[in-house]
Design a protein around this motif. Structure first.
Motif, PDB file in Angstrom:
ATOM      1  N   LEU A  77     -27.895 -33.669   3.284  1.00  0.00           N
ATOM      2  CA  LEU A  77     -28.189 -32.521   4.134  1.00  0.00           C
ATOM      3  C   LEU A  77     -28.542 -32.968   5.546  1.00  0.00           C
ATOM      4  O   LEU A  77     -28.044 -32.419   6.539  1.00  0.00           O
ATOM      5  N   LEU A  78     -29.402 -33.979   5.655  1.00  0.00           N
ATOM      6  CA  LEU A  78     -29.813 -34.474   6.971  1.00  0.00           C
ATOM      7  C   LEU A  78     -28.622 -35.024   7.735  1.00  0.00           C
ATOM      8  O   LEU A  78     -28.453 -34.743   8.940  1.00  0.00           O
ATOM      9  N   ARG A  79     -27.766 -35.781   7.073  1.00  0.00           N
ATOM     10  CA  ARG A  79     -26.597 -36.362   7.724  1.00  0.00           C
ATOM     11  C   ARG A  79     -25.669 -35.273   8.261  1.00  0.00           C
ATOM     12  O   ARG A  79     -25.180 -35.354   9.390  1.00  0.00           O
ATOM     13  N   ASN A  80     -25.455 -34.229   7.473  1.00  0.00           N
ATOM     14  CA  ASN A  80     -24.582 -33.145   7.919  1.00  0.00           C
ATOM     15  C   ASN A  80     -25.207 -32.356   9.057  1.00  0.00           C
ATOM     16  O   ASN A  80     -24.516 -31.941   9.995  1.00  0.00           O
ATOM     17  N   TRP A  81     -26.523 -32.171   9.011  1.00  0.00           N
ATOM     18  CA  TRP A  81     -27.211 -31.479  10.107  1.00  0.00           C
ATOM     19  C   TRP A  81     -27.104 -32.291  11.398  1.00  0.00           C
ATOM     20  O   TRP A  81     -26.794 -31.745  12.458  1.00  0.00           O
TER      21      TRP A  81
END
Length: 222
Positions: free
Chosen positions: A159-163
């Motif tokens: 999730l963090l990487r995509n954000w």
């Protein structure tokens, strides 16, 4: 090269100690776009970036592909990489994706934080201080860090990487410029979010989603 490292880059990139090298390079390139080093139509020369940052071409090439995926640059065969003209027309595409990610982040983070907002409150205070001082650059940085802290609190690296891949700070800066959002208005918006996390509101994810979408729906200033 004996060892690859990123040098002479903004602190926001150099401080990313545990992320892939290509992501550090990507952050350095984004900082260059933010501070006006490259303007629409300018070429970003892979060889020059690799030399400047003291890395091989591979991480630079990967970072440039990330920027292309974000629609920030065009990679043209035999012509290299050129910065795209960034317009408000792209905001309706970026913000719904960001909103969906932050809704999920809120749903995950509210359980993990369990009412402890001690990591969010310093960002909120800095955000308000920036508004009081009339410092839009600091306000943008603090607002992005506030939202980044929520996404981190979700505890999901995918999730963090995509954000992060959405170039949040770049689009936040441009949206505040185009939408002419008042500094105090933007700062006040975040109080309710902290309060929702404090009382462990199960709908905080939806609140975050609407908060992000609200900026995409504001009329463009002239």
């Amino acid at each position: 090269m004996s060892g690859e490292r990123v040098t002479e880059v903004p602190a926001s990139a150099a401080s990313l100690k545990r992320v892939p090298l290509s992501e550090q390079v990507r952050r350095a390139l984004l900082d260059g776009l933010l501070n006006g080093r490259w303007r629409p139509g300018d070429r970003i020369i892979e060889r020059h970036i690799a030399q400047e940052l003291d890395v091989s071409h591979g991480p630079v090439r990967e970072a440039l592909r990330d920027l292309q995926a974000m629609q920030l640059v065009d990679m043209i065969p035999n012509k290299g990489v050129r910065v795209r003209e960034l317009t408000p027309d792209y905001l309706p595409a970026v913000y719904p994706v960001r909103a969906a990610l932050e809704r999920l982040a809120g749903q995950l983070a509210v359980r993990r934080l369990a009412g402890d907002v001690s990591e969010l409150e310093p960002h909120l205070e800095l955000l308000h201080q920036a508004a009081r001082d009339g410092d839009p650059d600091l306000q943008i940085h603090c607002a992005v860090e506030f939202h980044r802290e929520i996404v981190r609190a979700a505890g999901n690296e995918v999730l963090l990487r995509n954000w992060e891949s959405l170039a949040i700070e770049l689009w936040t800066r441009l949206s505040l410029k185009w939408l002419r959002t008042e500094l105090h208005e933007n700062a006040e918006d975040h109080i309710a979010i902290v309060d929702a996390f404090r009382r462990q509101d199960p709908y905080v994810g939806r609140m975050l989603e609407l908060h992000v979408l609200d900026y995409a729906h504001k009329p463009i200033g002239t």
